[in-house]
Design a protein around this motif. Structure first.
Motif, short mmCIF file in Angstrom:
data_model
loop_
_atom_site.label_atom_id
_atom_site.label_comp_id
_atom_site.label_asym_id
_atom_site.label_seq_id
_atom_site.Cartn_x
_atom_site.Cartn_y
_atom_site.Cartn_z
N ALA A 239 0.84 -1.20 0.00
CA ALA A 239 0.00 0.00 0.00
C ALA A 239 0.87 1.25 0.00
O ALA A 239 0.54 2.26 -0.64
CB ALA A 239 -0.94 -0.01 1.20
N ASP A 240 2.00 1.21 0.72
CA ASP A 240 2.94 2.33 0.70
C ASP A 240 3.47 2.57 -0.71
O ASP A 240 3.83 3.70 -1.07
CB ASP A 240 4.12 2.06 1.64
N ALA A 241 3.55 1.50 -1.50
CA ALA A 241 4.00 1.63 -2.89
C ALA A 241 2.90 2.13 -3.81
O ALA A 241 3.11 2.28 -5.01
CB ALA A 241 4.51 0.28 -3.39
N GLY A 242 1.70 2.39 -3.26
CA GLY A 242 0.61 2.94 -4.05
C GLY A 242 -0.31 1.92 -4.66
O GLY A 242 -1.19 2.26 -5.46
N LEU A 243 -0.16 0.64 -4.30
CA LEU A 243 -0.96 -0.41 -4.92
C LEU A 243 -2.32 -0.58 -4.23
O LEU A 243 -2.50 -0.23 -3.07
CB LEU A 243 -0.22 -1.74 -4.85
N ILE A 244 -3.26 -1.17 -4.97
CA ILE A 244 -4.49 -1.69 -4.40
C ILE A 244 -4.23 -3.17 -4.13
O ILE A 244 -4.03 -3.95 -5.06
CB ILE A 244 -5.69 -1.51 -5.34
N VAL A 245 -4.20 -3.54 -2.86
CA VAL A 245 -3.80 -4.90 -2.47
C VAL A 245 -5.06 -5.69 -2.13
O VAL A 245 -5.93 -5.22 -1.39
CB VAL A 245 -2.86 -4.86 -1.25
N LEU A 246 -5.15 -6.90 -2.67
CA LEU A 246 -6.23 -7.81 -2.34
C LEU A 246 -5.64 -9.01 -1.60
O LEU A 246 -4.64 -9.58 -2.05
CB LEU A 246 -6.96 -8.29 -3.59
N THR A 247 -6.21 -9.35 -0.46
CA THR A 247 -5.71 -10.51 0.29
C THR A 247 -6.86 -11.49 0.49
O THR A 247 -7.98 -11.08 0.82
CB THR A 247 -5.14 -10.10 1.67
N ALA A 248 -6.59 -12.77 0.30
CA ALA A 248 -7.61 -13.81 0.49
C ALA A 248 -7.10 -14.81 1.52
O ALA A 248 -6.34 -15.73 1.18
CB ALA A 248 -7.92 -14.50 -0.83
N PHE A 249 -7.47 -14.59 2.78
CA PHE A 249 -7.03 -15.43 3.89
C PHE A 249 -8.23 -15.72 4.78
O PHE A 249 -9.09 -14.86 4.97
CB PHE A 249 -5.95 -14.72 4.73
N ILE A 250 -8.25 -16.91 5.36
CA ILE A 250 -9.31 -17.20 6.34
C ILE A 250 -9.24 -16.15 7.45
O ILE A 250 -10.25 -15.63 7.88
CB ILE A 250 -9.15 -18.61 6.92
N SER A 251 -8.03 -15.84 7.92
CA SER A 251 -7.79 -14.88 9.01
C SER A 251 -8.89 -14.98 10.06
O SER A 251 -9.74 -14.09 10.19
CB SER A 251 -7.67 -13.45 8.47
N PRO A 252 -8.89 -16.08 10.84
CA PRO A 252 -10.05 -16.42 11.67
C PRO A 252 -10.29 -15.52 12.89
O PRO A 252 -11.39 -15.51 13.42
CB PRO A 252 -9.74 -17.84 12.13
N PHE A 253 -9.27 -14.75 13.31
CA PHE A 253 -9.42 -14.03 14.58
C PHE A 253 -9.60 -12.52 14.36
O PHE A 253 -8.85 -11.90 13.61
CB PHE A 253 -8.20 -14.28 15.48
N ARG A 254 -10.58 -11.95 15.04
CA ARG A 254 -10.86 -10.51 14.92
C ARG A 254 -9.64 -9.68 15.34
O ARG A 254 -9.37 -8.63 14.76
CB ARG A 254 -12.06 -10.13 15.79
N ALA A 255 -8.96 -10.15 16.38
CA ALA A 255 -7.84 -9.36 16.92
C ALA A 255 -6.77 -9.13 15.86
O ALA A 255 -6.21 -8.03 15.76
CB ALA A 255 -7.24 -10.08 18.13
N GLU A 256 -6.47 -10.14 15.04
CA GLU A 256 -5.43 -9.98 14.03
C GLU A 256 -5.91 -9.13 12.86
O GLU A 256 -5.14 -8.36 12.28
CB GLU A 256 -4.95 -11.35 13.53
N ARG A 257 -7.18 -9.25 12.50
CA ARG A 257 -7.71 -8.37 11.43
C ARG A 257 -7.68 -6.91 11.90
O ARG A 257 -7.37 -6.01 11.13
CB ARG A 257 -9.12 -8.82 11.04
N GLN A 258 -7.99 -6.71 13.18
CA GLN A 258 -7.93 -5.36 13.73
C GLN A 258 -6.48 -4.86 13.77
O GLN A 258 -6.22 -3.67 13.54
CB GLN A 258 -8.53 -5.35 15.14
N MET A 259 -5.55 -5.75 14.05
CA MET A 259 -4.14 -5.38 14.07
C MET A 259 -3.69 -4.84 12.71
O MET A 259 -3.01 -3.81 12.62
CB MET A 259 -3.29 -6.60 14.46
N VAL A 260 -4.10 -5.53 11.63
CA VAL A 260 -3.73 -5.08 10.29
C VAL A 260 -4.41 -3.74 9.97
O VAL A 260 -3.80 -2.84 9.40
CB VAL A 260 -4.09 -6.14 9.23
N ARG A 261 -5.66 -3.60 10.38
CA ARG A 261 -6.37 -2.34 10.16
C ARG A 261 -5.60 -1.17 10.76
O ARG A 261 -5.50 -0.09 10.17
CB ARG A 261 -7.78 -2.43 10.75
N GLN A 262 -5.06 -1.40 11.96
CA GLN A 262 -4.36 -0.33 12.66
C GLN A 262 -2.99 -0.01 12.05
O GLN A 262 -2.41 1.03 12.36
CB GLN A 262 -4.21 -0.68 14.14
#
Length: 637
Positions: free
Chosen positions: A536-559
């Motif tokens: 994202a710092d490089a200016g890209l639109i990034v798409l990720t496809a992961f189960i990412s089962p835990f809210r805490a880790e998704r919130q971590m990436v958001r932050q």
């Protein structure tokens, strides 16, 4: 005109009360805890201290006498434990569960005492009581000697920096005040104390029930004992503030006080040292320097403030300083780092999740911290270092922590205020651990941000788009990868610069070393989050496809990302539908037991509670879902 005698009497009483309050207000305060094994007599001892110091009201005494009869105390004797065991569950079971704080005073000092639980399952409560104590009274039942919980509590008290220990050998009346029993227990405890680094302790033979050697002169029942009574020792032991005043000045900033444009001060409690007008100071972590202009309190300005006092400092210069910063002696400031080694006492029913982000609170500072897998767990019985992948309730271990920004600190052995912290679960806001910092990691001091000329805004402008991270989450077989692929194809036709990070593909390289345990899943998402941020710092639109089962880790990436750049896309497909597809045969393996820790079967999936976009492949085809997502993220710049 003469005054009525009643008025004169009232006046004299008021003067006496004022003098009494002033006398107690200026006394030194000692905080101490009582700890040890179950039924060693902690609550009885505190009740005796309250009773003998006349800190019980008439109605309390009457209720105490009635309650004592109900529980079957012999004769007219009082069960002093009932003064402290306030919870109904404690009275019914005859044990202490919660930490009970009580206040009492003598002619020389004021005291706050914490009665901490003896049961192993309530060890976390004992940690709470010990965290602010200057002294610990370790009680031992003279009939039982040194027990496992005695050792556990002594170790924790030492670990938490309590340097004044009293070994109170209680219930001496039940062993006939036998000196040989007392001497044997003291010798046994001394051998244990030497093992864990306790250099000195004060042994006292007592009887909480009879009152021997507690508040009066040495008891006639122990003519062989020539030391102080317990209260005499408590009245004369050195206070922590006395030592703190000898150290370099430190004041964590609690609040920036600006009532008007003519005044700007920094409020907080002096944790160490002393400060006066004219002293050079440094703001940590920024490193800015200034000079103290004034030391202000509610009652006016002071010539000097010392450790333990709450003050407001004004500075000669307009420096950037806010809550969480530390104002310190300019020539001897504390450290600032974002990586540490620490001892952690785990206090939650739910085991520690290595790699998960927790709030770390140290004084007035609050940061996000990721705890790494423990280096080892400490066995409090043998003091062996045991291999551990996590920490369970009441476990004590040593681990490394990484914080999202620099934390101002000192080793706990040097400063409890700047070395002790708690960890807080981000979703429940429950305190899950207490910790003591050892030191910062050397690698943290050797790594610095290198400024670059081309910014993330420059990268985005060159691509004529706003960076985004489209985070697809859902069960295995929900259709995440298929829909993400369709979205990227549409973005490509719109001349957008994109990159798709797929869960399976990443595990062939970057995350090849990770398995599917809960800790590995957390680390998997942390790494992907860091990669997505860089893209994202490089200016890209990034798409990720992961189960990412835990809210805490998704919130971590958001932050990790600027507000608005993280877009959570929940592919909401029911478990039975996803399992019915079972394209890769994974559900079949999980049901048969061949595949462990599979999300939805024997590992949980925490569905998003407020995803920006929600789609499903029951009512939508992948193409329809992709079209819907594109509509939701427009415009793209």
């Amino acid at each position: 005109m003469s005054h009525h005698p009643a008025y004169e009497a009232d006046s004299l009483i008021a003067e006496d009360i004022a003098a009494y309050l002033d006398q107690h207000q200026n006394k030194q305060l000692l905080r101490f805890i009582t700890c040890g094994s179950v039924d060693d007599g902690k609550s009885t001892l505190i009740g005796r201290l309250l009773y003998d110091s006349k800190m019980i009201f008439e109605d309390q005494l009457s209720a105490l006498e009635n309650d004592s009869k109900k529980v079957g105390t012999q004769g007219d004797a009082i069960d002093f434990a009932l003064l402290v065991d306030g919870l109904a569950a404690e009275r019914e079971q005859g044990i202490t569960i919660d930490v009970a704080y009580r206040f009492f005073a003598t002619e020389k000092r004021k005291f706050i005492v914490a009665d901490t639980p003896g049961h192993v399952q309530y060890t976390r409560n004992m940690v709470t009581g010990a965290s602010t104590a200057d002294l610990a009274v370790i009680l031992i039942d003279a009939r039982k000697g040194v027990l496992e919980q005695t050792r556990r509590h002594s170790y924790i008290a030492h670990l938490l920096g309590i340097r004044h220990l009293v070994l109170a050998v209680n219930k001496m009346d039940l062993v006939g005040y036998d000196q040989s029993v007392f001497d044997a227990i003291v010798a046994d405890y001394r051998g244990f104390a030497n093992e864990i680094g306790i250099e000195e302790f004060t042994p006292i033979p007592i009887s909480g029930f009879k009152g021997d050697n507690i508040t009066t002169a040495p008891s006639a029942n122990t003519p062989w004992y020539h030391g102080p009574s317990l209260i005499e020792h408590l009245e004369t032991v050195e206070l922590a503030n006395t030592r703190a005043q000898e150290r370099a000045f430190r004041m964590p900033v609690q609040w920036v006080n600006r009532p008007n444009l003519d005044f700007r001060g920094f409020a907080g409690m002096v944790s160490d040292g002393a400060v006066k007008p004219g002293d050079p100071v440094r703001i940590v972590p920024s490193g800015k320097t200034s000079t103290v202009k004034s030391v202000v309190t509610f009652d006016g300005e002071l010539a000097e403030a010392v450790a333990g006092q709450s003050i407001t400092l004004t500075l000669e210069d307009e420096v950037d300083c806010s809550r969480g910063d530390v104002i310190a002696a300019a020539g001897d400031p504390p450290e600032a780092s974002d990586q540490f080694e620490a001892t952690i006492v785990w206090m939650s029913e739910e085991a520690m999740k290595p790699g998960r982000g927790y709030w770390l609170k140290l004084g007035s500072q609050m940061v996000t911290a990721n705890v790494q897998p423990p280096k080892y767990e400490i066995c409090v019985n043998s003091f062996e270092h045991l291999a551990a992948k996590t920490l369970e309730l009441n476990a004590i271990g040593v681990a490394e922590l990484r914080t999202d920004r620099a934390l101002t600190f000192e080793p706990y052995s040097k400063s409890r205020q700047l070395g002790g912290f708690i960890l807080i679960d981000k979703f429940t806001n429950a305190t899950v651990a207490a910790g003591m910092i050892h030191f910062s990691l050397r690698r943290a001091q050797n790594v610095h941000w290198q400024p670059t000329a081309i910014t993330r805004d420059d990268h985005a402008a060159l691509k004529n788009q706003k960076p985004r991270v489209l985070w697809f989450t859902g069960l295995s077989g929900s259709g995440k990868s298929t829909i993400a692929n369709e979205v990227e194809k549409r973005l490509n036709l719109m001349n957008r610069h994109t990159f798709l990070l797929d869960g399976d593909n990443v595990r062939h390289g970057l995350n090849k070393d990770l398995g599917f345990t809960e800790a590995d899943r957390i680390e998997n998402i942390r790494r992907i989050g860091e990669v997505a941020k860089l893209m994202a710092d490089a200016g890209l639109i990034v798409l990720t496809a992961f189960i990412s089962p835990f809210r805490a880790e998704r919130q971590m990436v958001r932050q990790m990302l600027p507000e608005g750049e993280f877009i959570e896309v929940f592919v909401d497909t029911p478990l039975e539908v996803a399992e019915g597809r079972d394209v890769k045969g994974l559900y079949k393996k999980a049901r048969s037991g061949e595949l462990k820790n599979f999300t939805g079967i024997d590992s949980p999936y925490e569905a998003p509670e407020a995803a920006e976009i929600r789609v499903n492949t029951v009512d939508m085809t992948p193409a329809e879902a992709a079209d819907y997502i594109i509509q939701q993220i427009l415009p793209l710049k």
